[in-house]
Design a protein around this motif. Structure first.
Motif, PDB file in Angstrom:
ATOM      1  N   HIS A  68       1.076  -0.413  -0.427  1.00 50.11           N
ATOM      2  CA  HIS A  68      -0.475  -0.155   0.067  1.00 50.11           C
ATOM      3  C   HIS A  68       0.994   1.149   0.665  1.00 50.11           C
ATOM      4  N   LEU A 103       1.898   4.230   0.313  1.00 48.07           N
ATOM      5  CA  LEU A 103       1.823   5.291   1.563  1.00 48.07           C
ATOM      6  C   LEU A 103       2.973   6.361   1.525  1.00 48.07           C
ATOM      7  N   LEU A 142      -1.360   8.576  -0.134  1.00 52.52           N
ATOM      8  CA  LEU A 142      -1.294   7.921  -1.142  1.00 52.52           C
ATOM      9  C   LEU A 142      -0.266   7.904  -2.778  1.00 52.52           C
ATOM     10  N   GLU A 165      -1.607   3.848  -6.523  1.00 49.02           N
ATOM     11  CA  GLU A 165      -2.357   3.440  -5.954  1.00 49.02           C
ATOM     12  C   GLU A 165      -4.009   2.819  -6.779  1.00 49.02           C
ATOM     13  N   ILE A 214      -5.018  -0.747  -7.444  1.00 47.18           N
ATOM     14  CA  ILE A 214      -6.836  -0.703  -6.996  1.00 47.18           C
ATOM     15  C   ILE A 214      -7.202  -1.401  -8.524  1.00 47.18           C
ATOM     16  N   ARG A 223      -3.014  -6.251   2.260  1.00 44.34           N
ATOM     17  CA  ARG A 223      -3.230  -4.963   2.167  1.00 44.34           C
ATOM     18  C   ARG A 223      -1.846  -4.944   3.431  1.00 44.34           C
ATOM     19  N   ASP A 249       1.377  -1.749   4.038  1.00 44.25           N
ATOM     20  CA  ASP A 249       1.673  -0.079   4.564  1.00 44.25           C
ATOM     21  C   ASP A 249       3.735  -0.702   3.316  1.00 44.25           C
ATOM     22  N   GLU A 250       3.836   0.055   2.600  1.00 43.85           N
ATOM     23  CA  GLU A 250       5.419   0.049   2.498  1.00 43.85           C
ATOM     24  C   GLU A 250       6.153   1.075   2.553  1.00 43.85           C
TER      25      GLU A 250
END
Length: 136
Positions: free
Chosen positions: A55, A57, A63, A67, A71, A88, A90-91
């Motif tokens: 994800h 962020l 974002l 993203e 999606i 998902r 947090d990357e």
């Protein structure tokens, strides 16, 4: 028992990793145009039932533009494989951390670029495994 494939999604290259027991290992780096065929192969051969996807962020929790592509990809997979579990994670900073490790390795720039996404996927999956209740 879950069979997990982790994806570090990119518009050119995608890093893939898998868990072996509770440790993440790099699987491969695939070209964006081959991602669906690669996932099809793993699902059809019953190697995976769960996808972990980064994800993207920013540090302020907004974002990154990629993203939207992620999606679309997830929605496509949900339609094609309704039983597939998609998680998902947090990357933030995963690519920077992977790049830091690779710069301090003995690999030349060409080899580092080739495995950067795979290392990022390893970091994402290890984080997921360490912080989830999934049974592998």
């Amino acid at each position: 028992m879950s069979k997990i494939l982790c994806i570090d999604f990119g518009t050119k290259r995608i890093g893939l990793s898998i868990p072996i027991r509770s440790i993440a290992f790099g699987l491969e780096t695939v070209d964006y145009n081959h991602l669906i065929a690669t996932i099809d192969k793993y699902i059809k051969n019953k190697y995976i039932d769960t996808l972990v996807i980064g994800h993207p962020l920013k540090s302020d929790k907004s974002l990154f533009p990629i993203e939207k592509d992620i999606i679309k990809f997830i929605n496509f997979l949900k339609k094609k494989y309704p039983k597939l579990i998609i998680k998902r994670i947090d990357e933030r900073f995963s690519s920077k951390i992977a790049n830091y490790f690779l710069i301090n390795s003995f690999l030349n720039k060409k080899k580092r670029k080739k495995i950067l996404d795979q290392i990022s996927a390893i970091l994402l999956l290890q984080d997921f495994l360490s912080n989830s209740s999934f049974t592998i």
